[in-house]
Design a protein around this motif. Structure first.
Motif, PDB file in Angstrom:
ATOM      1  N   SER A 124       0.818  -1.224   0.000  1.00 50.19           N
ATOM      2  CA  SER A 124       0.000   0.000   0.000  1.00 50.19           C
ATOM      3  C   SER A 124       0.849   1.270   0.000  1.00 50.19           C
ATOM      4  O   SER A 124       0.320   2.368  -0.108  1.00 50.19           O
ATOM      5  CB  SER A 124      -0.925   0.003   1.217  1.00 50.19           C
ATOM      6  N   TYR A 125       2.163   1.123   0.125  1.00 50.24           N
ATOM      7  CA  TYR A 125       3.060   2.277   0.184  1.00 50.24           C
ATOM      8  C   TYR A 125       3.582   2.687  -1.195  1.00 50.24           C
ATOM      9  O   TYR A 125       4.147   3.770  -1.341  1.00 50.24           O
ATOM     10  CB  TYR A 125       4.290   1.945   1.046  1.00 50.24           C
ATOM     11  N   ILE A 126       3.430   1.829  -2.196  1.00 48.01           N
ATOM     12  CA  ILE A 126       4.125   2.032  -3.472  1.00 48.01           C
ATOM     13  C   ILE A 126       3.133   2.088  -4.624  1.00 48.01           C
ATOM     14  O   ILE A 126       2.300   1.190  -4.799  1.00 48.01           O
ATOM     15  CB  ILE A 126       5.144   0.895  -3.719  1.00 48.01           C
ATOM     16  N   LYS A 127       3.251   3.139  -5.410  1.00 46.58           N
ATOM     17  CA  LYS A 127       2.432   3.263  -6.614  1.00 46.58           C
ATOM     18  C   LYS A 127       3.290   3.847  -7.733  1.00 46.58           C
ATOM     19  O   LYS A 127       4.030   4.804  -7.527  1.00 46.58           O
ATOM     20  CB  LYS A 127       1.221   4.172  -6.360  1.00 46.58           C
ATOM     21  N   PHE A 128       3.170   3.250  -8.917  1.00 45.26           N
ATOM     22  CA  PHE A 128       3.837   3.788 -10.106  1.00 45.26           C
ATOM     23  C   PHE A 128       2.786   4.409 -11.008  1.00 45.26           C
ATOM     24  O   PHE A 128       1.796   3.767 -11.353  1.00 45.26           O
ATOM     25  CB  PHE A 128       4.612   2.692 -10.838  1.00 45.26           C
ATOM     26  N   GLU A 129       3.004   5.664 -11.370  1.00 44.02           N
ATOM     27  CA  GLU A 129       2.024   6.440 -12.123  1.00 44.02           C
ATOM     28  C   GLU A 129       2.494   6.597 -13.570  1.00 44.02           C
ATOM     29  O   GLU A 129       3.588   7.116 -13.832  1.00 44.02           O
ATOM     30  CB  GLU A 129       1.847   7.822 -11.478  1.00 44.02           C
ATOM     31  N   ASP A 130       1.687   6.133 -14.504  1.00 39.18           N
ATOM     32  CA  ASP A 130       2.036   6.259 -15.919  1.00 39.18           C
ATOM     33  C   ASP A 130       1.738   7.643 -16.465  1.00 39.18           C
ATOM     34  O   ASP A 130       2.400   8.112 -17.402  1.00 39.18           O
ATOM     35  CB  ASP A 130       1.272   5.223 -16.757  1.00 39.18           C
ATOM     36  N   ASN A 131       0.741   8.287 -15.895  1.00 43.76           N
ATOM     37  CA  ASN A 131       0.312   9.573 -16.421  1.00 43.76           C
ATOM     38  C   ASN A 131       0.713  10.698 -15.469  1.00 43.76           C
ATOM     39  O   ASN A 131       1.744  10.631 -14.816  1.00 43.76           O
ATOM     40  CB  ASN A 131      -1.206   9.547 -16.650  1.00 43.76           C
ATOM     41  N   GLN A 132      -0.089  11.713 -15.369  1.00 39.79           N
ATOM     42  CA  GLN A 132       0.218  12.872 -14.535  1.00 39.79           C
ATOM     43  C   GLN A 132       0.161  12.510 -13.051  1.00 39.79           C
ATOM     44  O   GLN A 132      -0.716  11.775 -12.610  1.00 39.79           O
ATOM     45  CB  GLN A 132      -0.787  13.993 -14.843  1.00 39.79           C
ATOM     46  N   LEU A 133       1.124  13.038 -12.290  1.00 41.75           N
ATOM     47  CA  LEU A 133       1.104  12.824 -10.847  1.00 41.75           C
ATOM     48  C   LEU A 133      -0.131  13.458 -10.237  1.00 41.75           C
ATOM     49  O   LEU A 133      -0.509  14.575 -10.597  1.00 41.75           O
ATOM     50  CB  LEU A 133       2.356  13.437 -10.200  1.00 41.75           C
ATOM     51  N   LYS A 134      -0.749  12.761  -9.308  1.00 41.19           N
ATOM     52  CA  LYS A 134      -1.893  13.333  -8.605  1.00 41.19           C
ATOM     53  C   LYS A 134      -1.975  12.726  -7.214  1.00 41.19           C
ATOM     54  O   LYS A 134      -1.438  11.644  -6.955  1.00 41.19           O
ATOM     55  CB  LYS A 134      -3.196  13.073  -9.380  1.00 41.19           C
ATOM     56  N   GLY A 135      -2.633  13.439  -6.316  1.00 42.46           N
ATOM     57  CA  GLY A 135      -2.811  12.949  -4.965  1.00 42.46           C
ATOM     58  C   GLY A 135      -1.562  12.991  -4.107  1.00 42.46           C
ATOM     59  O   GLY A 135      -1.438  12.240  -3.146  1.00 42.46           O
ATOM     60  N   TYR A 136      -0.635  13.887  -4.413  1.00 41.12           N
ATOM     61  CA  TYR A 136       0.633  13.961  -3.668  1.00 41.12           C
ATOM     62  C   TYR A 136       0.602  15.120  -2.670  1.00 41.12           C
ATOM     63  O   TYR A 136      -0.062  16.135  -2.875  1.00 41.12           O
ATOM     64  CB  TYR A 136       1.805  14.129  -4.627  1.00 41.12           C
ATOM     65  N   ASP A 137       1.347  14.959  -1.588  1.00 46.96           N
ATOM     66  CA  ASP A 137       1.486  16.005  -0.574  1.00 46.96           C
ATOM     67  C   ASP A 137       2.779  16.791  -0.736  1.00 46.96           C
ATOM     68  O   ASP A 137       2.889  17.923  -0.253  1.00 46.96           O
ATOM     69  CB  ASP A 137       1.459  15.387   0.830  1.00 46.96           C
ATOM     70  N   ALA A 138       3.761  16.193  -1.376  1.00 44.47           N
ATOM     71  CA  ALA A 138       5.050  16.846  -1.633  1.00 44.47           C
ATOM     72  C   ALA A 138       5.668  16.157  -2.838  1.00 44.47           C
ATOM     73  O   ALA A 138       5.238  15.069  -3.253  1.00 44.47           O
ATOM     74  CB  ALA A 138       5.970  16.751  -0.418  1.00 44.47           C
ATOM     75  N   VAL A 139       6.680  16.809  -3.409  1.00 46.98           N
ATOM     76  CA  VAL A 139       7.246  16.314  -4.666  1.00 46.98           C
ATOM     77  C   VAL A 139       8.764  16.376  -4.640  1.00 46.98           C
ATOM     78  O   VAL A 139       9.360  17.323  -4.111  1.00 46.98           O
ATOM     79  CB  VAL A 139       6.735  17.150  -5.869  1.00 46.98           C
TER      80      VAL A 139
END
Length: 350
Positions: free
Chosen positions: A143-158
């Motif tokens: 539940s800690y790891i996600k790979f995003e193919d498209n635009q980043l979303k749902g983030y608190d920091a970058v």
């Protein structure tokens, strides 16, 4: 929520798993790692800069870094035992060398946060494979790891890495969130004139490893007046086989042709071009050099361009790393000098 000790133990086990995949930087062929052999072949097919040797070299460095003593030394100054709120950290990863984004992956997860990673198209196989292995070791990481193919979303920091031009876009796009934006940097080497053949052999490793594509690769030499390049060229001769790599040869030939047509003076040994130039960033197959006439002028130049420098190589007092160590950073040698763990501990959601 996983405890700090659970997270740490999982990465130690992952390091051991990586060690089991490689033997002196060569893949061990066995049924046990047939999945990795497949990943390795696909990664090479998708990016011909990612040779088997370089992929296994990168893996070997991480297998060493993930040993318990190294992790303990790195993390002992932080207070990661306290279970703070797990936040979503978006990461825009580079793909210039194999697993270049693994340090961010490690820092975020070991800190107890979640990662949303947008992989570079140049390196989209290796990290997901290691993430799968990490989840096998510790299923709680799923539940800690996600790979995003498209635009980043749902983030608190970058955390985002790119070219100098891309960084300006990142600064604007991510301006409303806590962020680390990394730009283009280069490794430099200081030559004193007292080096021997072995030193220059090691310097060749700093120049040629990963075909010079890493931000820690040496692309600029500072040399004393009246320096004789003969010993340097002898030292790096062991890397002449690089010219048989198609993409490296094409870049080398192109840059050489441009300099010849432009009547730009350079030195050449048929697989590396040395050009006197104040610039720190160079094309593939080219290393710039600059002559310093005093310690004060050398120190002033390095200070003036500190934002362009990732690491300083050599045996001079201004150097942090010895020859041959450019691609052997410690876990505390943060990219661009920004402490990622401290960043992850300091910010709060807005």
């Amino acid at each position: 929520m996983l405890t700090f000790e659970q997270r740490k133990a999982a990465f130690i086990d992952l390091g051991q798993h990586i060690s089991n995949l490689i033997d002196q930087q060569l893949l061990i062929s066995s049924k046990q790692n047939s999945k990795f052999e497949e990943i390795l072949q696909i990664a090479q097919a998708e990016n011909s800069w990612f040779t088997e040797e370089n992929i296994c070299y990168a893996l070997a460095q991480w297998a060493e870094s993930l040993k318990e003593p190294h992790l303990h030394k790195w993390l002992s100054k932080y207070n990661l035992e306290v279970n703070n709120t797990a936040l979503n950290i978006g990461v825009v990863m580079a793909g210039n060398i194999p697993l270049v984004g693994f340090h961010d992956f490690l820092a975020i997860l070991i800190s107890g946060h979640h990662i949303i990673a947008k992989l570079s198209s140049n390196d989209k196989r290796l990290l997901p494979y290691l993430a799968e292995e990490l989840i096998k070791i510790q299923p709680g990481f799923k539940s800690y790891i996600k790979f995003e193919d498209n635009q980043l979303k749902g983030y608190d920091a970058v955390i985002a890495t790119g070219s100098n031009n891309t960084a300006r876009y990142f600064e604007y796009y991510f301006r409303n969130k806590p962020h680390i934006i990394r730009k283009n940097r280069n490794g430099v080497a200081i030559v004193t004139g007292k080096e021997n053949l072995e030193d220059f052999e090691k310097l060749g490793e700093d120049i040629f490893r990963f075909f010079g594509l890493g931000c820690r690769n040496v692309s600029k030499l500072f040399i004393p007046q009246n320096f004789d390049f003969d010993e340097f060229f002898k030292g790096i001769s062991k890397f002449k086989s690089y010219i048989y790599h198609n993409k490296y040869a094409n870049n080398y030939d192109y840059n050489k042709a441009v300099y010849l047509m432009s009547e730009i003076s350079f030195l050449d040994n048929d697989f590396l071009i040395l050009k006197e130039d104040t610039q720190f960033s160079t094309p593939i197959g080219v290393v710039n050099y600059e002559i310093y006439d005093s310690e004060d002028s050398l120190k002033a130049s390095l200070e003036e361009h500190r934002e362009e420098i990732q690491c300083i190589i050599g045996q001079h007092s201004l150097c942090k790393f010895d020859f041959g160590q450019a691609q052997h950073p410690n876990l505390t040698d943060y990219a661009d000098g920004v402490d990622t763990i401290q960043f992850l501990q300091n910010f709060t959601t807005t």
